[in-house]
Design a protein around this motif. Structure first.
Motif, mmCIF file in Angstrom:
data_model
loop_
_atom_site.group_PDB
_atom_site.id
_atom_site.type_symbol
_atom_site.label_atom_id
_atom_site.label_comp_id
_atom_site.label_asym_id
_atom_site.label_seq_id
_atom_site.Cartn_x
_atom_site.Cartn_y
_atom_site.Cartn_z
ATOM 1 N N PHE A 1 0.797 -1.229 0.000
ATOM 2 C CA PHE A 1 0.000 0.000 0.000
ATOM 3 C C PHE A 1 0.831 1.282 0.000
ATOM 4 C CE2 PHE A 1 -3.067 -2.868 2.284
ATOM 5 C CZ PHE A 1 -3.914 -3.023 1.207
ATOM 6 N N HIS A 2 2.078 1.244 0.403
ATOM 7 C CA HIS A 2 2.828 2.486 0.641
ATOM 8 C C HIS A 2 3.220 3.240 -0.625
ATOM 9 C CE1 HIS A 2 6.947 1.338 -0.477
ATOM 10 N NE2 HIS A 2 6.633 0.130 -0.033
ATOM 11 N N GLY A 3 3.140 2.633 -1.787
ATOM 12 C CA GLY A 3 3.612 3.291 -3.004
ATOM 13 C C GLY A 3 2.575 4.137 -3.728
ATOM 14 N N TYR A 4 1.348 4.128 -3.257
ATOM 15 C CA TYR A 4 0.303 4.874 -3.955
ATOM 16 C C TYR A 4 0.368 6.358 -3.618
ATOM 17 C CZ TYR A 4 -1.727 0.388 -5.168
ATOM 18 O OH TYR A 4 -1.928 -0.860 -5.668
ATOM 19 N N SER A 5 0.009 7.192 -4.586
ATOM 20 C CA SER A 5 0.046 8.636 -4.371
ATOM 21 C C SER A 5 -1.137 9.125 -3.555
ATOM 22 C CB SER A 5 0.082 9.363 -5.714
ATOM 23 O OG SER A 5 -1.083 9.066 -6.458
ATOM 24 N N TYR A 6 -2.142 8.310 -3.382
ATOM 25 C CA TYR A 6 -3.352 8.701 -2.666
ATOM 26 C C TYR A 6 -3.493 7.932 -1.349
ATOM 27 C CZ TYR A 6 -4.591 4.845 -5.782
ATOM 28 O OH TYR A 6 -4.585 3.673 -6.493
ATOM 29 N N VAL A 7 -2.374 7.705 -0.672
ATOM 30 C CA VAL A 7 -2.379 6.975 0.593
ATOM 31 C C VAL A 7 -3.199 7.723 1.647
ATOM 32 C CG1 VAL A 7 -0.914 6.157 2.482
ATOM 33 C CG2 VAL A 7 -0.220 5.800 0.143
ATOM 34 N N ASP A 8 -3.142 9.047 1.651
ATOM 35 C CA ASP A 8 -3.917 9.811 2.633
ATOM 36 C C ASP A 8 -5.409 9.568 2.473
ATOM 37 O OD1 ASP A 8 -1.642 10.871 3.708
ATOM 38 O OD2 ASP A 8 -1.776 12.772 2.622
ATOM 39 N N GLU A 9 -5.888 9.499 1.241
ATOM 40 C CA GLU A 9 -7.297 9.212 1.010
ATOM 41 C C GLU A 9 -7.648 7.798 1.457
ATOM 42 O OE1 GLU A 9 -5.335 10.588 -1.297
ATOM 43 O OE2 GLU A 9 -6.258 12.516 -1.728
ATOM 44 N N MET A 10 -6.722 6.871 1.258
ATOM 45 C CA MET A 10 -6.945 5.497 1.695
ATOM 46 C C MET A 10 -7.062 5.441 3.212
ATOM 47 S SD MET A 10 -4.243 3.711 -0.947
ATOM 48 C CE MET A 10 -4.038 2.236 -0.006
ATOM 49 N N ILE A 11 -6.203 6.161 3.903
ATOM 50 C CA ILE A 11 -6.247 6.189 5.370
ATOM 51 C C ILE A 11 -7.577 6.767 5.848
ATOM 52 C CG2 ILE A 11 -5.232 7.276 7.416
ATOM 53 C CD1 ILE A 11 -2.516 7.089 5.974
ATOM 54 N N LEU A 12 -7.994 7.859 5.248
ATOM 55 C CA LEU A 12 -9.261 8.475 5.648
ATOM 56 C C LEU A 12 -10.445 7.563 5.358
ATOM 57 C CD1 LEU A 12 -8.596 12.143 4.536
ATOM 58 C CD2 LEU A 12 -8.600 11.225 6.852
ATOM 59 N N ASP A 13 -10.416 6.857 4.230
ATOM 60 C CA ASP A 13 -11.477 5.893 3.934
ATOM 61 C C ASP A 13 -11.523 4.789 4.984
ATOM 62 O OD1 ASP A 13 -12.252 7.237 1.677
ATOM 63 O OD2 ASP A 13 -11.205 5.907 0.284
ATOM 64 N N GLY A 14 -10.354 4.301 5.377
ATOM 65 C CA GLY A 14 -10.288 3.250 6.391
ATOM 66 C C GLY A 14 -10.843 3.696 7.729
ATOM 67 N N ILE A 15 -10.494 4.905 8.139
ATOM 68 C CA ILE A 15 -11.007 5.439 9.408
ATOM 69 C C ILE A 15 -12.519 5.621 9.328
ATOM 70 C CG2 ILE A 15 -10.960 7.426 10.964
ATOM 71 C CD1 ILE A 15 -7.980 7.760 10.143
ATOM 72 N N GLU A 16 -12.984 6.134 8.202
ATOM 73 C CA GLU A 16 -14.426 6.331 8.020
ATOM 74 C C GLU A 16 -15.187 5.005 8.109
ATOM 75 O OE1 GLU A 16 -17.548 8.009 4.657
ATOM 76 O OE2 GLU A 16 -15.424 7.855 4.185
ATOM 77 N N GLN A 17 -14.642 3.964 7.500
ATOM 78 C CA GLN A 17 -15.299 2.666 7.550
ATOM 79 C C GLN A 17 -15.274 2.076 8.956
ATOM 80 O OE1 GLN A 17 -17.023 1.103 4.960
ATOM 81 N NE2 GLN A 17 -16.769 3.170 4.156
ATOM 82 N N CYS A 18 -14.202 2.297 9.708
ATOM 83 C CA CYS A 18 -14.153 1.833 11.099
ATOM 84 C C CYS A 18 -15.242 2.498 11.933
ATOM 85 C CB CYS A 18 -12.783 2.119 11.717
ATOM 86 S SG CYS A 18 -11.481 1.037 11.160
ATOM 87 N N VAL A 19 -15.407 3.788 11.759
ATOM 88 C CA VAL A 19 -16.442 4.507 12.497
ATOM 89 C C VAL A 19 -17.829 4.011 12.088
ATOM 90 C CG1 VAL A 19 -17.501 6.773 12.830
ATOM 91 C CG2 VAL A 19 -15.022 6.544 12.904
ATOM 92 N N LYS A 20 -17.993 3.755 10.812
ATOM 93 C CA LYS A 20 -19.293 3.317 10.307
ATOM 94 C C LYS A 20 -19.682 1.940 10.844
ATOM 95 C CE LYS A 20 -21.727 2.717 5.922
ATOM 96 N NZ LYS A 20 -21.575 2.797 4.459
ATOM 97 N N TYR A 21 -18.722 1.025 10.928
ATOM 98 C CA TYR A 21 -19.015 -0.358 11.297
ATOM 99 C C TYR A 21 -18.572 -0.736 12.705
ATOM 100 C CZ TYR A 21 -20.157 -0.878 6.407
ATOM 101 O OH TYR A 21 -20.732 -0.729 5.175
#
Length: 120
Positions: free
Chosen positions: A56-76
């Motif tokens: 996962f570390h090589g993507y240019s949109y890692v920050d968006e991935m992190i925010l998506d992950g946090i959002e899904q944790c809060v949701k579920y």
């Protein structure tokens, strides 16, 4: 997003998550949708820690991935069942992992469907 949040995501600093404390926190707040400080810290640490993995570390949109992950944790977070598992760390890690994969799939799909500016 405040400057502190941006700098946190930019440097990707995290601590290890205490699974025992997270489990007891999940037990104490069962049947409510309140996110405690221990839970929020764990969500951020899991997402940032997983973003450092080699796949996962090589993507240019890692920050968006992190925010998506946090959002899904809060949701579920209310779907964690202590009767089935005593390991909330693995539960939330899977949620973040799947959120990362969804973001990668969405971005790669959007690159394929971009209109071209070529005139025929």
């Amino acid at each position: 997003m405040s400057g502190l949040e941006r700098s946190f995501l930019k440097f990707h600093q995290y601590d290890h998550t205490d699974n025992h404390a997270l489990y007891h926190d999940m037990l104490n707040r069962e049947n409510t949708s309140i996110i405690t400080e221990i839970m929020s810290t764990a969500f951020v640490n899991i997402a940032v820690g997983l973003s450092h993995k080699k796949n996962f570390h090589g993507y240019s949109y890692v920050d968006e991935m992190i925010l998506d992950g946090i959002e899904q944790c809060v949701k579920y977070q209310d779907r964690f069942k202590s009767e089935k598992s005593t390991n909330p760390f693995s539960y939330f890690t899977q949620i973040v992992y799947r959120a990362f994969l969804r973001r990668i799939e969405t971005v790669s799909y959007s690159h394929l469907t971009l209109p071209t500016n070529r005139e025929v």
